[in-house]
Every structure is written in structure tokens, then in C-alpha cells.
Design an enzyme around this catalytic site. Structure first.
Site, mmCIF file in Angstrom:
data_model
loop_
_atom_site.group_PDB
_atom_site.id
_atom_site.type_symbol
_atom_site.label_atom_id
_atom_site.label_comp_id
_atom_site.label_asym_id
_atom_site.label_seq_id
_atom_site.Cartn_x
_atom_site.Cartn_y
_atom_site.Cartn_z
ATOM 1 N N ASP A 114 0.845 -1.191 0.000
ATOM 2 C CA ASP A 114 0.000 0.000 0.000
ATOM 3 C C ASP A 114 0.880 1.241 0.000
ATOM 4 O O ASP A 114 2.081 1.174 0.294
ATOM 5 C CB ASP A 114 -0.935 0.010 1.218
ATOM 6 C CG ASP A 114 -2.133 0.931 1.038
ATOM 7 O OD1 ASP A 114 -2.235 1.584 -0.023
ATOM 8 O OD2 ASP A 114 -2.964 0.994 1.958
ATOM 9 N N LYS A 115 0.260 2.350 -0.316
ATOM 10 C CA LYS A 115 0.914 3.659 -0.338
ATOM 11 C C LYS A 115 0.006 4.675 0.323
ATOM 12 O O LYS A 115 -1.217 4.579 0.251
ATOM 13 C CB LYS A 115 1.210 4.048 -1.789
ATOM 14 C CG LYS A 115 1.570 5.521 -2.016
ATOM 15 C CD LYS A 115 0.360 6.332 -2.436
ATOM 16 C CE LYS A 115 0.689 7.816 -2.528
ATOM 17 N NZ LYS A 115 -0.567 8.630 -2.655
ATOM 18 N N HIS A 116 0.620 5.643 0.995
ATOM 19 C CA HIS A 116 -0.162 6.722 1.588
ATOM 20 C C HIS A 116 0.589 8.028 1.395
ATOM 21 O O HIS A 116 1.817 8.043 1.320
ATOM 22 C CB HIS A 116 -0.402 6.482 3.084
ATOM 23 C CG HIS A 116 -1.462 7.357 3.672
ATOM 24 N ND1 HIS A 116 -2.802 7.011 3.646
ATOM 25 C CD2 HIS A 116 -1.398 8.562 4.274
ATOM 26 C CE1 HIS A 116 -3.504 7.965 4.223
ATOM 27 N NE2 HIS A 116 -2.674 8.921 4.611
ATOM 28 N N SER A 117 -0.146 9.123 1.314
ATOM 29 C CA SER A 117 0.455 10.446 1.163
ATOM 30 C C SER A 117 0.030 11.339 2.313
ATOM 31 O O SER A 117 -1.094 11.227 2.818
ATOM 32 C CB SER A 117 0.019 11.083 -0.164
ATOM 33 O OG SER A 117 0.405 12.443 -0.220
ATOM 34 N N THR A 154 -8.171 11.684 -1.430
ATOM 35 C CA THR A 154 -8.395 10.651 -2.445
ATOM 36 C C THR A 154 -9.863 10.241 -2.508
ATOM 37 O O THR A 154 -10.434 10.070 -3.597
ATOM 38 C CB THR A 154 -7.514 9.434 -2.149
ATOM 39 O OG1 THR A 154 -6.138 9.815 -2.249
ATOM 40 C CG2 THR A 154 -7.791 8.291 -3.118
ATOM 41 N N ARG A 202 -9.473 16.839 13.210
ATOM 42 C CA ARG A 202 -8.205 17.522 12.934
ATOM 43 C C ARG A 202 -8.355 18.532 11.814
ATOM 44 O O ARG A 202 -7.714 19.590 11.818
ATOM 45 C CB ARG A 202 -7.128 16.505 12.570
ATOM 46 C CG ARG A 202 -6.590 15.708 13.752
ATOM 47 C CD ARG A 202 -5.707 14.564 13.285
ATOM 48 N NE ARG A 202 -4.640 15.007 12.418
ATOM 49 C CZ ARG A 202 -4.169 14.313 11.379
ATOM 50 N NH1 ARG A 202 -4.694 13.135 11.070
ATOM 51 N NH2 ARG A 202 -3.185 14.790 10.647
ATOM 52 N N SER A 217 -2.524 8.290 12.584
ATOM 53 C CA SER A 217 -3.614 8.224 11.609
ATOM 54 C C SER A 217 -3.222 7.352 10.419
ATOM 55 O O SER A 217 -3.972 6.460 10.008
ATOM 56 C CB SER A 217 -3.977 9.630 11.131
ATOM 57 O OG SER A 217 -4.986 9.579 10.145
ATOM 58 N N LYS A 222 -3.042 1.392 8.144
ATOM 59 C CA LYS A 222 -2.216 0.405 7.456
ATOM 60 C C LYS A 222 -1.970 -0.831 8.312
ATOM 61 O O LYS A 222 -1.771 -1.927 7.780
ATOM 62 C CB LYS A 222 -0.893 1.034 7.029
ATOM 63 C CG LYS A 222 -1.058 2.299 6.178
ATOM 64 C CD LYS A 222 -2.025 2.086 5.029
ATOM 65 C CE LYS A 222 -2.324 3.363 4.284
ATOM 66 N NZ LYS A 222 -3.354 3.190 3.230
#
Length: 485
Positions: A114-117, A154, A202, A217, A222
């Protein structure tokens, strides 16, 4: 040149600025159970919270006994006083365990990535990378978020596609991974519900840029996925949560360190966010640009970031011998349109009408625009003088679009999905005075004079010779123990 930092685990375990107070833990490491106002006071005054106290706070968030003002107060206390690595890890575990844990076939383990930004302006990488990785044989159970502050989310972008359903049960996610290889979903009452509540809070309490809150978060979402590898795109620059690269590096190290403690193999890529990523900003416009990239085209900086991040993941999970080999495989999935095919299947599997999904993935850019929500009018801005585009400042552009309805100023606010902006020029390009450089899509009154001034100020011209803009990918942070799959 991309820097790669290989960090021994010990260097990741340094505490943040939380200080000792009269409420320091007694010998034995525990205190008498406290009410929520007492926990807020402890953190407000700089005390270290125990794992039991952090779990007590998270439990109150989920069961509704914590009032909104108390949640906001605790978030602000954490923002101001920080958390050490032990507290951050405890918060991450508590958020992850607030809902159901995802379970997959054991045979999938090495494929699960997986990827997160951390959030950027024009950042639609997830929309492209998830199906591209699926086309490379990965399983991508992506739990994403909504916009925070001036940055886009997203989920909001995907929901601009009529019918797309981001709420999927764990059982539905399993089916999606079996049939498609990827899914992009939100937290729910079953999946990391505590983070969903804190995330929305937030956004409207000025606590977006807290290292422990960001870390908890991201990694809580994940941790429930049972991943083989995770890459986090940590933005820095004028439009990032952290303008300073060293602050972004601190977050990267914290993410890698906490991830290591949770048993996650995590890489953190530091990427520049001064200019918008790609040429489009705004929900439907970014979907259109993601489709261009999935077609093997689209802006070079977007394609570069997609392939580099994908290459890191394929290497880190043991599915490619090198990062470059992994990047080449991701690029091939874009060029042969197999990634686009996965995206089409994901749209249909997550609720989009099959005819619409096919039309979006096979139509021309003009045809696609007719199928998605559109703003009612457009305005163009022109270059005030001759010059080379040295920069296009992403922050003022994002702030104006936020004012125009592309972002939220309160939790649950309805977005104007067609509002956005198209960059008509590239960084490094030579312009003549009067050349159109920005097209703004509006769903309300015309641009005000202050908004026009802010947007015109985003275009930075100079006497430089024309040049090719550098890649936003600048640095990779890895713990020493996670280099080998």
C-alpha cells in the site's frame, strides 16, 4: 539526485518534546484510572500518557462518551505538547484496534502492499498507483482519507465519479482484492472508526500538522491491512503540511520507527510540494488527469512519482530485485493500459455503472469531461509579463480553490466537485505577456479581486533560460532492518 537514508532502529527511538511534570508516572509505570478531563490536563501540562490512558481516550471517542470539545482539546494538547515514540505507538495501536482487523489468505502476504500520502495539491497518485500495482500482481487494500486543510483527499476525488462507493465491508474488500487486485475505501464503523472521527476533527481544529497525530492516523489504517510493505509519500515545501524538509524528515523517521515496532516494513519518500503535482487541481479535474496517466500519457511529474513509488514497493516487498526494475514494471502497466483496465474493474466493483466506467476509461478527454460533475463557468488568467516560469506556487492556488468550495471549513461540509484549476503552462516554460497560464473552473460568482491577485501571485516568472523541472522525488528513508525483504 535522490538521497536514501538507511537508519539504524536506535536512531528512530528518540522522544519528541513531551516534558516531565508533577504527574510523572509513579514507580511501576501506572496511575490510578482518570476521567477524560484529567487525561486532557495531563497531556496539556506535558505529561507522558500511559498506554492504558491512551486507550481510555480512544475508547471514549468511539463509544461517544467523549464530547466534541473534549476531542478537540485533546488533539490540541497533543499538537502543542507532542508525544514520544512510545505514546505515538500506543495511539497507533489503539486506533487500529478500535475496529475490525482485516484477514487475507496467507498466500497473499508478499503481494499485499500500500501507499499513503501526507497530502498535497494536485496529488492524485493513489488513483493511478493502486490499479498499476494490481496490474503488476499486487494486492492493494488501500484505506484512504478525505481532504485535510487545503490539501485534497483521495476519497473526495473518487466520489466525484457518480456511483463510486468508498464504504466497503471487510468481506467486500476481500472480494474486491480477489476480483480486481485493488480497492480504495474509507474508514467505517468496522474499519479504524476512531481514526475516522479524529481525522475529521483535525481538519477543523488546526491540528493537521502534528507528527504523532499524522503518524498514528496513517499507520493505524495500514496496521489493519496485514501488509508486506508500505511506502508513505511525505510532502515538504510551501504547500505541504510541513514546509521545512527537516520537519518532513522527522515525520518520515517517526513513521518508519513506529511502523517497525508494529511489524510493518515501511519506506518514507520525501517529495517536494511547492508546485502543484501535475497540471490539474480539483476533484473531477484530477480524476481526468489520473485517467490520462493510466492511458500512458499525462504530466511527466505525475508519471515519475507513480513509477518511483511503485518501484520502491515492488522492491521492498521482494517482487522486484531493484527499485528501478520495479519502476520499469509499473511504467509498463501504464503503457500497455493494463493498469487502466484494473481501474475500470475497480470502478465497477465499487458501484459505478458499468457503462459509465467503460466510457470513462475508453473515451477521449473531452468525452470524459461530459461524464463527470462540471463547474458552470471558467475564467482564464494571463501572464502579466514575459519570462520563464520559475515556480507555480501551489499554496495560494489551493487556498483560493478552498474558498471557492473545493475544500471544507467544517466537518461534513458538502464539496463543489467541479471546482478546480488547470495549469496551461509548465514550470521551466518561456512565456510571452498575455499568454493564458491558468484556467479556473467556478461553480458560483466570478473571481473576486483578492482571489485574482492571489492567483496571479502564484505565477513566479524570472529571466532564467527555459529548463526542465526536476522530479519531486528527492529522498528515501528506510530503517536498516527493513532493507532486505
Amino acid at each position: 539526485m535522490v538521497r536514501t537514508l538507511l537508519l539504524p532502529l536506535a536512531t528512530l527511538l528518540l522522544p519528541t518534546h513531551t516534558s516531565a511534570t508533577s504527574d510523572a508516572l509513579p514507580e511501576g509505570g501506572s496511575r490510578e484510572p482518570k476521567q477524560l478531563p484529567d487525561l486532557i490536563r495531563l497531556k496539556r501540562d506535558g505529561s507522558h500518557l500511559t498506554e492504558a490512558e491512551i486507550r481510555s481516550f480512544v475508547h471514549a471517542v468511539v463509544d461517544g462518551s467523549a464530547q466534541d470539545v473534549q476531542i478537540g482539546a485533546m488533539l490540541m494538547a497533543i499538537q502543542l505538547q507532542g508525544m514520544d515514540l512510545e505514546e505515538t505507538s500506543a495511539l497507533t495501536r489503539a486506533l487500529a484496534e478500535s475496529g475490525q482487523q482485516l484477514e487475507w489468505p496467507k498466500a497473499w502476504h508478499q503481494q499485499l502492499v500500500d501507499k499513503h500520502s501526507t497530502g498535497g495539491v494536485g496529488d492524485k497518485v493513489s488513483l493511478v498507483l493502486a490499479p498499476a500495482l494490481a496490474a503488476c500482481g499486487c494486492k492493494v487494500p488501500m484505506i484512504s482519507g478525505r481532504g485535510l486543510g487545503h490539501t485534497g483527499g483521495t476519497l473526495d476525488k473518487l466520489e466525484s465519479i457518480p456511483g463510486f462507493n468508498v464504504i466497503q465491508s471487510p468481506e467486500q474488500m476481500l472480494l474486491l482484492l480477489e476480483q480486481v487486485g485493488c480497492c480504495i475505501v474509507s474508514q467505517s464503523e468496522k474499519l479504524v472508526p476512531a481514526d475516522g472521527i479524529l481525522y475529521a476533527a483535525r481538519d477543523v481544529t488546526a491540528t493537521v500538522d502534528s507528527v504523532p497525530l499524522i503518524t498514528a492516523s496513517i499507520l493505524s489504517k495500514k496496521a489493519v491491512e496485514g501488509l508486506s510493505a508500505l511506502v508513505v509519500d511525505v510532502k515538504f515545501g510551501g504547500a505541504a503540511v510541513f514546509p521545512d524538509q527537516e520537519q518532513a524528515r522527522e515525520l518520515a523517521r517517526t513513521l518508519v520507527g513506529v511502523g517497525e515496532g508494529l511489524g510493518l516494513r515501511v519506506a518514507a519518500a520525501l517529495t517536494a510540494m511547492d508546485n502543484p503535482l501535475g497540471r490539474s487541481v480539483g476533484h473531477t479535474l484530477e480524476v481526468e488527469e489520473a485517467l490520462l496517466c493510466l492511458d500512458g500519457a499525462g504530466p511527466p511529474d505525475l508519471r515519475d512519482l507513480v513509477t518511483r513509488l511503485g518501484g520502491v514497493l515492488l522492491w521492498l516487498s521482494g517482487q522486484a530485485e531493484t527499485q528501478d526494475q520495479g519502476a520499469t514494471r509499473v511504467a509498463a502497466a501504464l503503457d500497455d493500459r493494463s493498469a487502466l483496465g484494473r481501474f475500470e474493474r475497480m470502478l465497477m466493483a465499487q458501484g459505478v455503472n458499468p457503462g459509465l466506467a467503460r466510457a470513462l476509461c475508453s473515451g477521449s478527454p473531452t468525452q470524459r469531461r461530459q461524464l463527470l460533475p462540471r463547474a458552470r463557468k471558467q475564467e482564464e488568467l494571463r501572464a502579466p509579463s514575459d519570462g520563464t516560469v520559475e515556480r507555480i506556487l501551489a499554496l495560494p492556488l489551493a487556498l483560493v480553490l478552498h474558498e471557492l468550495g473545493a475544500g471544507r471549513s467544517r466537518a461534513g461540509q458538502q464539496l463543489k466537485l467541479g471546482v478546480g484549476a488547470e495549469l496551461l503552462v509548465d514550470v521551466g516554460q518561456r512565456l510571452c505577456r498575455g499568454t493564458p497560464w491558468l484556467r479556473v473552473h467556478l461553480d458560483g460568482p466570478a473571481l473576486s479581486c483578492p482571489q485574482r491577485r492571489a492567483l496571479q501571485g502564484a505565477l513566479v516568472l524570472s529571466d532564467l533560460e527555459p529548463f526542465t523541472a526536476p522530479s519531486p522525488f528527492t529522498e528515501l528513508v528506510l530503517p536498516l532492518m527493513s532493507v532486505q525483504p
